[in-house]
Write an enzyme that holds these catalytic residues in place. Structure first.
Site, PDB file in Angstrom:
ATOM      1  N   LYS A  55       0.843  -1.209   0.000  1.00  0.00           N
ATOM      2  CA  LYS A  55       0.000   0.000   0.000  1.00  0.00           C
ATOM      3  C   LYS A  55       0.871   1.249   0.000  1.00  0.00           C
ATOM      4  O   LYS A  55       0.623   2.198  -0.742  1.00  0.00           O
ATOM      5  CB  LYS A  55      -0.924   0.003   1.230  1.00  0.00           C
ATOM      6  CG  LYS A  55      -2.080  -0.984   1.124  1.00  0.00           C
ATOM      7  CD  LYS A  55      -2.842  -1.140   2.441  1.00  0.00           C
ATOM      8  CE  LYS A  55      -3.859  -2.267   2.338  1.00  0.00           C
ATOM      9  NZ  LYS A  55      -4.578  -2.526   3.588  1.00  0.00           N
ATOM     10  N   GLN A  99      -4.518  -1.092   9.789  1.00  0.00           N
ATOM     11  CA  GLN A  99      -4.537  -2.447   9.226  1.00  0.00           C
ATOM     12  C   GLN A  99      -5.164  -3.417  10.230  1.00  0.00           C
ATOM     13  O   GLN A  99      -4.796  -3.442  11.406  1.00  0.00           O
ATOM     14  CB  GLN A  99      -3.103  -2.876   8.864  1.00  0.00           C
ATOM     15  CG  GLN A  99      -3.002  -4.202   8.152  1.00  0.00           C
ATOM     16  CD  GLN A  99      -3.616  -4.210   6.742  1.00  0.00           C
ATOM     17  OE1 GLN A  99      -3.708  -3.166   6.084  1.00  0.00           O
ATOM     18  NE2 GLN A  99      -4.040  -5.362   6.278  1.00  0.00           N
ATOM     19  N   ASP A 122     -10.834   3.423   4.333  1.00  0.00           N
ATOM     20  CA  ASP A 122     -11.294   2.033   4.296  1.00  0.00           C
ATOM     21  C   ASP A 122     -12.824   1.945   4.233  1.00  0.00           C
ATOM     22  O   ASP A 122     -13.372   0.888   3.919  1.00  0.00           O
ATOM     23  CB  ASP A 122     -10.843   1.312   5.586  1.00  0.00           C
ATOM     24  CG  ASP A 122      -9.639   0.410   5.369  1.00  0.00           C
ATOM     25  OD1 ASP A 122      -9.495  -0.125   4.259  1.00  0.00           O
ATOM     26  OD2 ASP A 122      -8.857   0.254   6.325  1.00  0.00           O
TER      27      ASP A 122
HETATM   28  N1  GUN Z   1      -7.174  -6.437   6.563  1.00  0.00           N
HETATM   29  C1  GUN Z   1      -7.575  -7.195   5.504  1.00  0.00           C
HETATM   30  N2  GUN Z   1      -8.131  -6.416   4.560  1.00  0.00           N
HETATM   31  C2  GUN Z   1      -8.091  -5.140   5.026  1.00  0.00           C
HETATM   32  C3  GUN Z   1      -8.513  -3.903   4.487  1.00  0.00           C
HETATM   33  O1  GUN Z   1      -9.068  -3.791   3.392  1.00  0.00           O
HETATM   34  N3  GUN Z   1      -8.293  -2.820   5.283  1.00  0.00           N
HETATM   35  C4  GUN Z   1      -7.703  -2.913   6.503  1.00  0.00           C
HETATM   36  N4  GUN Z   1      -7.556  -1.799   7.195  1.00  0.00           N
HETATM   37  N5  GUN Z   1      -7.310  -4.054   7.019  1.00  0.00           N
HETATM   38  C5  GUN Z   1      -7.506  -5.156   6.281  1.00  0.00           C
END
Ligand code: GUN
Length: 296
Positions: A55, A99, A122
């Site tokens: 990311k 995350q 998100d």
């Molecule tokens: N863990 C697995 N997928 C995601 C996501 O799309 N966003 C976040 N913040 N954590 C995750």
């Protein structure tokens, strides 16, 4: 019957990322705005570390500012909360991503709902969830948005299609169902307690698999010609590879590819699109916060 069309998430993501890079350059030039994304990673989950690194790399490649804050596995709830509050107050930070999963001493719901809704790239904050489900403008979770982009590329108009979402997570299943409904699909949400899941899947023109179980959806669950989007990323043992393991989806690809009309591979399907959509959300969030129009 010939094999299903491969839905190339890598290529779609590359197009979307090129478009975002172009728009970021425009807002920089016109408005002096450099969108910024901050990511908080708590602990040392290897998969999360890979996702967060990817990311950050993609954010920089799009011309945006990227910051990653790594906190120890034993960080307290208050320490994580303090970091969120600090980022909420920083005008150079337009997007905040914590995350998941978080260690058990950290209250995940409280942390997500502490993120300023305008910075919630998100789309997990309760306010954004509510806005999506009531048809208002919202920050929408990245993976479901990525799935919709690919679906529309292969299917076109989704009106009246029967869609099944296998999995009911807050990250994928539920927002995916909301987006399909918005596009006028007839939506079934299935899960581990659904009776005769195979029969439910066989009725669907569109199958979204997001259960987190390797190769659970079998070829004979798929209606001939259906479009299959596989959100699963599962690492399984495979002694024939150098590393001793490989990634597979929630769909048995080798079986389903013989029956479906189009299908996403794993890897190279949904994964790359998720990151591209995160960049899109960050650009949108930045433009809204400084009140400049998002370029066309
Ligand atoms: N863990 C697995 N997928 C995601 C996501 O799309 N966003 C976040 N913040 N954590 C995750």
């Amino acid at each position: 019957m010939s094999d299903a069309t491969n839905i190339d998430g890598k290529a779609s993501a590359a197009n979307l990322r090129a478009e975002i890079s172009r728009k970021v350059a425009l807002v920089k030039e016109k408005h002096g705005l450099t969108p910024g994304l901050s990511v908080i990673l708590v602990g040392e989950d290897p998969a999360s570390e890979v996702y967060v690194r990817n990311k950050g790399k993609a954010t920089v490649e799009a011309g945006m500012n990227s910051n990653t804050y790594t906190m120890a596995e034993n960080a307290t709830h208050d320490e994580v909360m303090a970091k969120v509050e600090e980022l909420n107050a920083d005008p150079a930070v337009h997007g905040i991503l914590v995350q998941l999963p978080l260690p058990e001493q950290v209250n995940e719901d409280a942390i997500i709902n502490a993120i300023h809704p305008a910075k919630d790239v998100d789309g997990f904050h309760t306010l954004n969830v509510g806005r999506l489900n009531s048809g208002q403008d919202a920050m929408v979770p990245c993976t479901p948005v990525g799935c919709m982009v690919m679906l529309k590329e292969v299917v076109g108009d989704l009106t009246g299609k029967r869609a099944i979402v296998v999995g009911r997570s807050n990250i994928v299943g539920k927002p995916m169902a909301a987006l399909l409904l918005k596009e006028h699909c007839t939506v079934t949400i299935a899960h581990s307690r659904t009776q005769d899941l195979a029969a439910e899947c066989r009725r669907a023109d569109i199958v979204i698999a997001a259960v987190g179980r390797p190769r659970m959806v079998k070829g004979n669950w798929i209606k001939p010609g259906a479009t299959v989007i596989d959100v699963g990323i599962n690492r399984i043992e495979d002694t024939s590879t150098k590393s001793g393991s490989r990634l597979v989806g929630d769909v048995d690809f080798n079986e389903a590819v013989k029956v479906a009309g189009a299908i996403t591979p794993v890897p190279g399907g949904v994964g790359p699109m998720t990151i591209a959509c995160l960049l899109k959300n960050t650009l949108t969030a930045a433009c809204r916060q400084v009140q400049v129009p998002e370029p066309d």
